[in-house]
Design a protein around this motif. Sequence first.
Motif, mmCIF file in Angstrom:
data_model
loop_
_atom_site.group_PDB
_atom_site.id
_atom_site.type_symbol
_atom_site.label_atom_id
_atom_site.label_comp_id
_atom_site.label_asym_id
_atom_site.label_seq_id
_atom_site.Cartn_x
_atom_site.Cartn_y
_atom_site.Cartn_z
ATOM 1 N N LEU A 199 -18.265 -0.233 -7.100
ATOM 2 C CA LEU A 199 -18.606 -1.626 -7.407
ATOM 3 C C LEU A 199 -17.463 -2.549 -6.996
ATOM 4 C CD1 LEU A 199 -20.339 -3.839 -8.647
ATOM 5 C CD2 LEU A 199 -19.403 -3.227 -10.894
ATOM 6 N N HIS A 200 -16.242 -2.189 -7.357
ATOM 7 C CA HIS A 200 -15.088 -3.001 -6.943
ATOM 8 C C HIS A 200 -15.050 -3.156 -5.430
ATOM 9 C CE1 HIS A 200 -13.141 -1.517 -10.867
ATOM 10 N NE2 HIS A 200 -13.368 -2.797 -11.026
ATOM 11 N N MET A 201 -15.263 -2.042 -4.726
ATOM 12 C CA MET A 201 -15.162 -2.080 -3.276
ATOM 13 C C MET A 201 -16.294 -2.894 -2.657
ATOM 14 S SD MET A 201 -12.365 -0.688 -2.977
ATOM 15 C CE MET A 201 -12.294 -0.841 -1.204
ATOM 16 N N ASN A 202 -17.460 -2.874 -3.276
ATOM 17 C CA ASN A 202 -18.568 -3.673 -2.771
ATOM 18 C C ASN A 202 -18.286 -5.168 -2.951
ATOM 19 O OD1 ASN A 202 -21.985 -4.405 -3.261
ATOM 20 N ND2 ASN A 202 -21.225 -3.315 -1.458
ATOM 21 N N ILE A 203 -17.728 -5.524 -4.114
ATOM 22 C CA ILE A 203 -17.339 -6.918 -4.346
ATOM 23 C C ILE A 203 -16.289 -7.337 -3.321
ATOM 24 C CG2 ILE A 203 -16.229 -8.514 -5.962
ATOM 25 C CD1 ILE A 203 -17.370 -6.838 -8.250
ATOM 26 N N TYR A 204 -15.306 -6.474 -3.108
ATOM 27 C CA TYR A 204 -14.238 -6.760 -2.139
ATOM 28 C C TYR A 204 -14.795 -6.955 -0.728
ATOM 29 C CZ TYR A 204 -11.170 -4.828 1.509
ATOM 30 O OH TYR A 204 -10.517 -4.572 2.672
ATOM 31 N N LEU A 218 -5.453 2.370 -5.861
ATOM 32 C CA LEU A 218 -5.619 1.166 -5.049
ATOM 33 C C LEU A 218 -4.802 1.259 -3.770
ATOM 34 C CD1 LEU A 218 -5.533 -1.571 -7.835
ATOM 35 C CD2 LEU A 218 -7.485 -1.021 -6.365
ATOM 36 N N CYS A 219 -3.584 1.748 -3.893
ATOM 37 C CA CYS A 219 -2.730 1.871 -2.708
ATOM 38 C C CYS A 219 -3.313 2.881 -1.717
ATOM 39 C CB CYS A 219 -1.320 2.280 -3.112
ATOM 40 S SG CYS A 219 -0.378 0.966 -3.930
ATOM 41 N N SER A 220 -3.967 3.918 -2.219
ATOM 42 C CA SER A 220 -4.555 4.925 -1.335
ATOM 43 C C SER A 220 -5.632 4.327 -0.446
ATOM 44 C CB SER A 220 -5.143 6.079 -2.156
ATOM 45 O OG SER A 220 -6.377 5.709 -2.776
ATOM 46 N N LEU A 221 -6.218 3.217 -0.879
ATOM 47 C CA LEU A 221 -7.249 2.533 -0.101
ATOM 48 C C LEU A 221 -6.655 1.444 0.787
ATOM 49 C CD1 LEU A 221 -9.974 2.218 -2.890
ATOM 50 C CD2 LEU A 221 -9.990 3.776 -0.935
ATOM 51 N N GLY A 222 -5.324 1.364 0.798
ATOM 52 C CA GLY A 222 -4.654 0.421 1.693
ATOM 53 C C GLY A 222 -4.523 -0.982 1.161
ATOM 54 N N HIS A 223 -4.511 -1.148 -0.169
ATOM 55 C CA HIS A 223 -4.493 -2.488 -0.733
ATOM 56 C C HIS A 223 -3.141 -2.874 -1.326
ATOM 57 C CE1 HIS A 223 -8.688 -2.944 0.043
ATOM 58 N NE2 HIS A 223 -9.009 -1.896 -0.701
ATOM 59 N N THR A 224 -2.869 -4.172 -1.285
ATOM 60 C CA THR A 224 -1.686 -4.739 -1.931
ATOM 61 C C THR A 224 -2.034 -5.048 -3.379
ATOM 62 O OG1 THR A 224 -0.964 -5.707 0.156
ATOM 63 C CG2 THR A 224 -0.008 -6.618 -1.858
ATOM 64 N N VAL A 225 -1.148 -4.666 -4.297
ATOM 65 C CA VAL A 225 -1.424 -4.795 -5.733
ATOM 66 C C VAL A 225 -0.469 -5.812 -6.351
ATOM 67 C CG1 VAL A 225 -1.515 -3.571 -7.948
ATOM 68 C CG2 VAL A 225 -2.231 -2.412 -5.831
ATOM 69 N N MET A 226 -0.995 -6.642 -7.237
ATOM 70 C CA MET A 226 -0.171 -7.592 -7.979
ATOM 71 C C MET A 226 -0.350 -7.361 -9.468
ATOM 72 S SD MET A 226 0.074 -11.774 -7.736
ATOM 73 C CE MET A 226 -1.295 -12.326 -8.752
ATOM 74 N N ILE A 227 0.756 -7.331 -10.199
ATOM 75 C CA ILE A 227 0.738 -7.278 -11.662
ATOM 76 C C ILE A 227 1.214 -8.638 -12.151
ATOM 77 C CG2 ILE A 227 1.533 -6.059 -13.720
ATOM 78 C CD1 ILE A 227 0.009 -4.326 -11.674
ATOM 79 N N SER A 228 0.442 -9.268 -13.031
ATOM 80 C CA SER A 228 0.813 -10.612 -13.459
ATOM 81 C C SER A 228 0.679 -10.780 -14.963
ATOM 82 C CB SER A 228 -0.065 -11.656 -12.750
ATOM 83 O OG SER A 228 -1.307 -11.817 -13.421
ATOM 84 N N ASN A 229 1.248 -11.874 -15.416
ATOM 85 C CA ASN A 229 1.111 -12.271 -16.808
ATOM 86 C C ASN A 229 0.236 -13.521 -16.904
ATOM 87 O OD1 ASN A 229 1.609 -11.849 -19.522
ATOM 88 N ND2 ASN A 229 3.483 -13.043 -19.557
ATOM 89 N N PHE A 230 -0.641 -13.713 -15.907
ATOM 90 C CA PHE A 230 -1.508 -14.883 -15.856
ATOM 91 C C PHE A 230 -2.826 -14.589 -16.570
ATOM 92 C CE2 PHE A 230 0.684 -15.174 -11.565
ATOM 93 C CZ PHE A 230 1.653 -16.058 -12.017
ATOM 94 N N GLN A 231 -3.012 -15.176 -17.729
ATOM 95 C CA GLN A 231 -4.288 -15.005 -18.416
ATOM 96 C C GLN A 231 -5.377 -15.848 -17.761
ATOM 97 O OE1 GLN A 231 -4.968 -12.805 -21.022
ATOM 98 N NE2 GLN A 231 -2.942 -12.073 -20.429
ATOM 99 N N GLU A 232 -5.028 -17.082 -17.388
ATOM 100 C CA GLU A 232 -6.008 -18.005 -16.823
ATOM 101 C C GLU A 232 -5.953 -17.966 -15.301
ATOM 102 O OE1 GLU A 232 -3.520 -18.979 -18.792
ATOM 103 O OE2 GLU A 232 -4.410 -19.509 -20.721
ATOM 104 N N TYR A 233 -7.117 -18.099 -14.688
ATOM 105 C CA TYR A 233 -7.199 -18.040 -13.240
ATOM 106 C C TYR A 233 -6.448 -19.187 -12.573
ATOM 107 C CZ TYR A 233 -10.522 -14.200 -12.529
ATOM 108 O OH TYR A 233 -11.109 -12.959 -12.429
ATOM 109 N N PRO A 248 0.809 -1.225 0.000
ATOM 110 C CA PRO A 248 0.000 0.000 0.000
ATOM 111 C C PRO A 248 0.842 1.275 0.000
ATOM 112 C CG PRO A 248 -0.944 -1.598 1.508
ATOM 113 C CD PRO A 248 0.375 -2.164 1.042
ATOM 114 N N GLU A 249 2.087 1.163 0.478
ATOM 115 C CA GLU A 249 2.983 2.326 0.471
ATOM 116 C C GLU A 249 3.613 2.549 -0.904
ATOM 117 O OE1 GLU A 249 1.975 0.912 4.158
ATOM 118 O OE2 GLU A 249 3.290 -0.229 2.799
ATOM 119 N N GLY A 250 3.366 1.621 -1.845
ATOM 120 C CA GLY A 250 3.888 1.757 -3.196
ATOM 121 C C GLY A 250 5.262 1.164 -3.388
#
Length: 478
Positions: free
Chosen positions: A266-271, A318-333, A237-239
């Motif tokens: 909407l994202h936050m409601n799902i979360y 996203l970081c401003s809301l306190g979340h950890t972010v991942m960037i991936s090359n995964f097309q499939e779940y 979250p600190e970047g």
Amino acid sequence: MTDLNEVDEFQSIISIENKCNRLNRNENIYGTFAEIGAGQETVRHFFRAHNPKGTIAKTLSAYDKDFSDAIYGLEPQNRYVTEARLKSMLDYETGLIEQRISRIKHPNKLFFSYGNTVATIDWAKKYKGHGWMGVKFQKEPKQAYSEIILHVQFHENNASHQQLSLGIMGANLIYAAFYQSEDPKKLISHLYDHLTTDKIEIDSINFSGPVFEGVDNRLMSLQLVKEGITEAVMFSPEGNNVLAANILYKKNILTLRGSFRPVTNLHMNIYEKSLELFLKEKDVKKKNTIVIFEMTLSNLKTEGEIEERDFLDRADLLCSLGHTVMISNFQEYYKVVEYFALHTKEELGLAMGVDSLIDIFNEKYYRHLSGGILEAFGKLFFKSLKVYLFPFKDPETGKIITSKNLKVHPRVKELYKFFLDNDKVIDIQNYDPDLLDTPPKKAYDLIMDGDSHWESLVPAKPAKMIRENNMFRKNKNR
């Protein structure tokens, strides 16, 4: 005084021998090598090159833990293959060379310390090994030190081969610090001179100091994924760039994938609602749970290219809301699940909308697997993974689509029914029904149209940031 500002005369990939020769011939570059856990493979290249005394002030391998503690200080958790240990090594060695080499006598010296602390493959070959390496260096006399710190994963099945790869990358790193540091992105690619990613993988890298002033390490993480060097990177979250193995170890993980352009109500409601359900699972405790907001490269691409400022805008929100972010090359779940399973044996959850679940059951994504969709689903729903499903409202009929009435292809209907009957797909309850009429893309479209109604679709803090920094719209005019 020095050839650091000369244009590199080599157009092709420079041999390791020539790199070390050039460094050794530079009368001002001078430093120490501290290598723990895999021999002294990096400094070996410098000893074999011409005039090693021109570069090597000292080399050591404090292999014994008691010796290492005596030199660099105690490790509270008794762990030695860590970033903290590497930084202690680099700080100590640069401090020592400053004490022992007179600046009055050598006013033009450019000091550096190279270090690595690694664990290579174990004898049973169950653990491939990993490690930290870095260089702390000056490009101007008496300049504050700059650093390049990286974490590597070994992929070779032989300890000797891993040591050789580590030595090559170490030599590349020192050379790049002095001669290829003007462009950190190109520097990253040069770390793989005479190497391939199937031998050694960089999964985290951080640049700091005056040489790299203005470098955003999140973009450097993104570069690792773009270049296929690693499949996923994370930042806090600190970047700050963080190592997935440290963040995810023994954690229950809930993941929400999206483009987050921008993050919306909407994202936050799902979360929020999926997290409520996840925390009700028998073995899931809040103190041991992490939520990951994931963006794939395809999520980041606009008009075929990744716009860096656009990416940073999304990450900042996203970081401003306190979340950890991942960037991936995964097309499939299922690849996301496999990745998380490397780092934890605890519970996993995926939060998604109906359209994403329907996509998961599309057989075209699994034709490259010998076992097709059955193999993919065996990997996806291993253990007790759960999908938390946010409903969809048909814009034409107004019908609410949930796990109970969504339509999948007839060929996979029974497969879907099996997972549904075994409580692998859980409908999100108590959601905000008004959000069904506001898909995430609507907020972005309103921003681009200059329509202020977008602010009602975005959480207050991100909305303030978007407005004050003219996010997204400024990308349109670049």
